[in-house]
Scaffold this motif. Structure first.
Motif, PDB file in Angstrom:
ATOM      1  N   ASP A   3       0.812  -1.214   0.000  1.00 49.31           N
ATOM      2  CA  ASP A   3       0.000   0.000   0.000  1.00 49.31           C
ATOM      3  C   ASP A   3       0.843   1.261   0.000  1.00 49.31           C
ATOM      4  OD1 ASP A   3      -2.222  -1.588   0.005  1.00 49.31           O
ATOM      5  OD2 ASP A   3      -2.684  -1.305   2.133  1.00 49.31           O
ATOM      6  N   SER A   4       2.096   1.152   0.446  1.00 50.06           N
ATOM      7  CA  SER A   4       2.960   2.334   0.481  1.00 50.06           C
ATOM      8  C   SER A   4       3.203   2.898  -0.918  1.00 50.06           C
ATOM      9  CB  SER A   4       4.303   1.999   1.139  1.00 50.06           C
ATOM     10  OG  SER A   4       5.023   1.047   0.377  1.00 50.06           O
ATOM     11  N   LEU A   5       3.110   2.039  -1.949  1.00 48.66           N
ATOM     12  CA  LEU A   5       3.294   2.508  -3.320  1.00 48.66           C
ATOM     13  C   LEU A   5       2.138   3.420  -3.735  1.00 48.66           C
ATOM     14  CD1 LEU A   5       4.494  -0.818  -5.023  1.00 48.66           C
ATOM     15  CD2 LEU A   5       5.886   1.158  -4.376  1.00 48.66           C
ATOM     16  N   LEU A   6       0.935   3.093  -3.290  1.00 44.62           N
ATOM     17  CA  LEU A   6      -0.217   3.944  -3.582  1.00 44.62           C
ATOM     18  C   LEU A   6      -0.083   5.290  -2.867  1.00 44.62           C
ATOM     19  CD1 LEU A   6      -3.081   1.296  -3.254  1.00 44.62           C
ATOM     20  CD2 LEU A   6      -2.143   2.244  -5.365  1.00 44.62           C
ATOM     21  N   ALA A 155       9.340   4.490 -18.774  1.00 41.25           N
ATOM     22  CA  ALA A 155       8.862   5.840 -19.077  1.00 41.25           C
ATOM     23  C   ALA A 155       8.571   6.678 -17.833  1.00 41.25           C
ATOM     24  CB  ALA A 155       7.598   5.757 -19.932  1.00 41.25           C
ATOM     25  N   PHE A 156       8.236   6.030 -16.710  1.00 38.29           N
ATOM     26  CA  PHE A 156       7.772   6.768 -15.545  1.00 38.29           C
ATOM     27  C   PHE A 156       8.434   6.267 -14.266  1.00 38.29           C
ATOM     28  CE2 PHE A 156       4.103   5.915 -18.426  1.00 38.29           C
ATOM     29  CZ  PHE A 156       4.002   7.187 -18.986  1.00 38.29           C
ATOM     30  N   LYS A 157       8.394   7.109 -13.252  1.00 35.07           N
ATOM     31  CA  LYS A 157       8.746   6.689 -11.904  1.00 35.07           C
ATOM     32  C   LYS A 157       7.521   6.021 -11.279  1.00 35.07           C
ATOM     33  CE  LYS A 157      11.819  10.670 -11.337  1.00 35.07           C
ATOM     34  NZ  LYS A 157      12.031  11.945 -10.619  1.00 35.07           N
ATOM     35  N   GLU A 158       7.755   5.161 -10.292  1.00 36.76           N
ATOM     36  CA  GLU A 158       6.632   4.445  -9.667  1.00 36.76           C
ATOM     37  C   GLU A 158       5.680   5.369  -8.936  1.00 36.76           C
ATOM     38  OE1 GLU A 158       7.942   1.208  -7.170  1.00 36.76           O
ATOM     39  OE2 GLU A 158       7.381  -0.248  -8.718  1.00 36.76           O
ATOM     40  N   ASN A 159       6.159   6.555  -8.527  1.00 35.43           N
ATOM     41  CA  ASN A 159       5.253   7.491  -7.856  1.00 35.43           C
ATOM     42  C   ASN A 159       4.577   8.438  -8.845  1.00 35.43           C
ATOM     43  OD1 ASN A 159       7.385   9.150  -8.505  1.00 35.43           O
ATOM     44  ND2 ASN A 159       7.670   9.985  -6.441  1.00 35.43           N
ATOM     45  N   GLU A 160       4.729   8.138 -10.163  1.00 33.82           N
ATOM     46  CA  GLU A 160       4.017   8.872 -11.214  1.00 33.82           C
ATOM     47  C   GLU A 160       2.959   7.982 -11.864  1.00 33.82           C
ATOM     48  OE1 GLU A 160       7.662  11.800 -12.685  1.00 33.82           O
ATOM     49  OE2 GLU A 160       7.391   9.816 -13.603  1.00 33.82           O
ATOM     50  N   PHE A 179      -7.663   2.200  -0.552  1.00 42.08           N
ATOM     51  CA  PHE A 179      -7.148   3.497  -0.992  1.00 42.08           C
ATOM     52  C   PHE A 179      -8.253   4.226  -1.749  1.00 42.08           C
ATOM     53  CE2 PHE A 179      -4.958   6.217  -4.100  1.00 42.08           C
ATOM     54  CZ  PHE A 179      -4.014   6.849  -3.309  1.00 42.08           C
ATOM     55  N   ARG A 180      -8.447   5.505  -1.439  1.00 42.70           N
ATOM     56  CA  ARG A 180      -9.468   6.265  -2.154  1.00 42.70           C
ATOM     57  C   ARG A 180      -8.859   6.923  -3.394  1.00 42.70           C
ATOM     58  NH1 ARG A 180     -11.891  10.858  -3.534  1.00 42.70           N
ATOM     59  NH2 ARG A 180     -14.189  10.906  -3.474  1.00 42.70           N
ATOM     60  N   PHE A 181      -9.234   6.409  -4.561  1.00 45.35           N
ATOM     61  CA  PHE A 181      -8.828   7.031  -5.806  1.00 45.35           C
ATOM     62  C   PHE A 181      -9.706   8.251  -6.070  1.00 45.35           C
ATOM     63  CE2 PHE A 181      -7.355   2.657  -6.274  1.00 45.35           C
ATOM     64  CZ  PHE A 181      -6.079   2.844  -6.783  1.00 45.35           C
ATOM     65  N   ASP A 182      -9.207   9.150  -6.893  1.00 41.10           N
ATOM     66  CA  ASP A 182      -9.968  10.350  -7.224  1.00 41.10           C
ATOM     67  C   ASP A 182     -10.819  10.164  -8.474  1.00 41.10           C
ATOM     68  OD1 ASP A 182      -8.906  12.309  -5.173  1.00 41.10           O
ATOM     69  OD2 ASP A 182      -7.055  11.558  -6.053  1.00 41.10           O
TER      70      ASP A 182
END
Length: 456
Positions: A3-6, A155-160, A179-182
């Motif tokens: 969950d820390s990745l989210l 192409a991206f970082k994991e936090n992108e 996790f609440r997505f927008d």
């Protein structure tokens, strides 16, 4: 999944890293470059999952996404600018404008039939709007999912952009509950879309649902039958019929049924060899479960053309069906395969009654040389989108919204519509201080007439 990745995605967004034009532009350029770098790997993956030829893979998957990126890059700066709108008399001399702001961290869930395009095309819109994203490709197209992992990692970082794999039925509910997505963007079946909608509703998360349905095609007596047959055949049997906007059944005026069927048979003969298993241009059914389902449909009508199959390789030839009962499963469920029922009508109401059995299709098509008839049909049949004298190609126009209504989905995307889907339109009123009339403040007694004048 950790969950820390989210939460790292959330933190990155909250720090404002994704808001600038420079960041958005760079992400799109990174994705574009990664697609070119992995082009051969994509071809191999799509061939393994669905037996797509390089040409079909380019047109419907890689090239489609690259075209979307190029279009967005040309317009992104202007889309990001505040949009001035009018101001009413009560607020004179204020200025009013709309500000497009990113939603936050969004979840994009892709299907297996166009496993690259239907993950990355929404992602283009999400990145253009300044969001961070989680993408979940379909586990039913494992080779393409593996390549998508390589593409996003390069192409991206994991936090992108974070790619999550695994069985959707297990992975997606866990993520959405933890996790609440927008925003959640889902492409797939109506059945699963209903589950996604329920999960999102628990946390008041907005959704875009790109679902399916039984898209009808009407053939009027005055239609150009040869052109209609070719345009229907090339789209219906692309990807072995596994396309959400492919014609699901035909409604042919009885006066032109026989010549039209002959044109349709000829078109299929021209496009594909008789044994589809050996045809370079013809795909396979994605898995055994779908193959068995389609074979059951074969028993529900008379085969006008085709009907052959090769079980070991999951190939089912382009097939036309007649004498199909309205209550048959093939007329109740989305076919999503290379079977095409041919029904007839003599009065418009007969055709409308058949369409109404599965209302709000994702797409509606009509072939006629009469503009008045074409407009009448388009007004009579509620649908997500459609074409006159064409099939499915409305989804290739960046200037048209693509999406469903009712059972075929909600929301739309492509081009500017993708940017808007993943943005919030914030209304802003900017009022100067040099003009501050007393009538706006208490006491209000005796001011009724002037208030009426300003608020007509």
């Amino acid at each position: 999944m950790n969950d820390s990745l989210l939460h790292a995605l959330r933190q990155n967004f909250q720090q404002g890293n994704s808001r600038s034009y420079a960041w958005r532009r760079q992400q799109l350029l990174n994705l574009k470059a990664a697609l070119y770098r992995h082009e051969e790997a994509i071809y191999a993956a799509l061939s393994a999952d669905l037996k797509k030829s390089k040409e079909e893979a380019w047109i419907t998957e890689i090239g489609f996404v690259l075209s979307e990126i190029s279009y967005v890059l040309r317009h992104l700066k202007s889309w990001m600018q505040p949009q001035n709108v009018g101001t009413n008399l009560l607020n004179f001399p204020s200025k009013s404008y709309l500000l497009s702001e990113p939603l936050g961290v969004v979840l994009i869930i892709g299907p297996w039939n166009y496993p690259l395009q239907l993950v990355l095309a929404p992602l283009v819109g999400a990145l253009a709007a300044g969001n961070c994203a989680v993408v979940k490709p379909s586990e039913l197209a494992p080779a393409t999912s593996a390549v998508l992992r390589q593409i996003t990692a390069s192409a991206f970082k994991e936090n992108e952009v974070l790619l999550v794999e695994g069985e959707g039925a297990a992975v997606i509910p866990r993520m959405m509950e933890a996790f609440r997505f927008d925003h959640v963007f889902y492409t797939g079946s109506t059945q699963v879309g209903t589950i996604i909608y329920q999960l999102a509703a628990k946390q008041l998360v907005p959704v875009t649902l790109e679902l399916g349905g039984k898209s009808p095609t009407v053939i009027e007596p005055d239609a150009n039958l040869e052109v209609a047959a070719r345009r229907i055949a090339v789209t219906k049997f692309s990807n072995a019929g596994q396309m959400c906007v492919a014609p699901d059944y035909l409604l042919v005026h009885q006066s032109v049924r026989e010549p039209f069927v002959q044109h349709l048979k000829k078109a299929i003969d021209d496009f594909y060899v008789s044994e589809a298993v050996r045809d370079y241009h013809y795909g396979k059914v994605v898995n055994q479960r779908q193959f068995d389902r389609l074979l059951q449909y074969l028993q529900e009508g008379t085969v006008l053309y085709g009907g052959s199959y090769d079980a070991p390789t999951l190939h089912l030839s382009p097939t036309l069906l007649a004498d199909v009962r309205p209550e048959a499963k093939v007329m109740q469920e989305e076919i999503f395969g290379p079977l095409l029922p041919v029904l007839t009508w003599s009065k418009e109401q007969e055709a409308l009654d058949i369409i109404a059995r599965n209302n709000n299709p994702l797409a509606f098509y009509v072939f006629t040389e009469n503009d008045k008839k074409a407009n009448w049909w388009m007004e009579q049949v509620p649908a997500g989108g459609g074409c006159i004298n064409n099939v499915s190609f409305h989804l290739t126009n960046h200037n048209l919204p693509f999406g469903g209504r009712g059972n075929s989905g909600m929301g739309a995307y492509h081009g500017k519509y993708s940017f808007d889907t993943f943005s919030h339109k914030k209304g802003v009123l900017k009022t100067p201080t040099w003009f501050d009339p007393a009538f706006k403040y208490p006491p209000f007694k005796g001011k009724l007439n002037i208030l009426k004048r300003f608020m007509r």
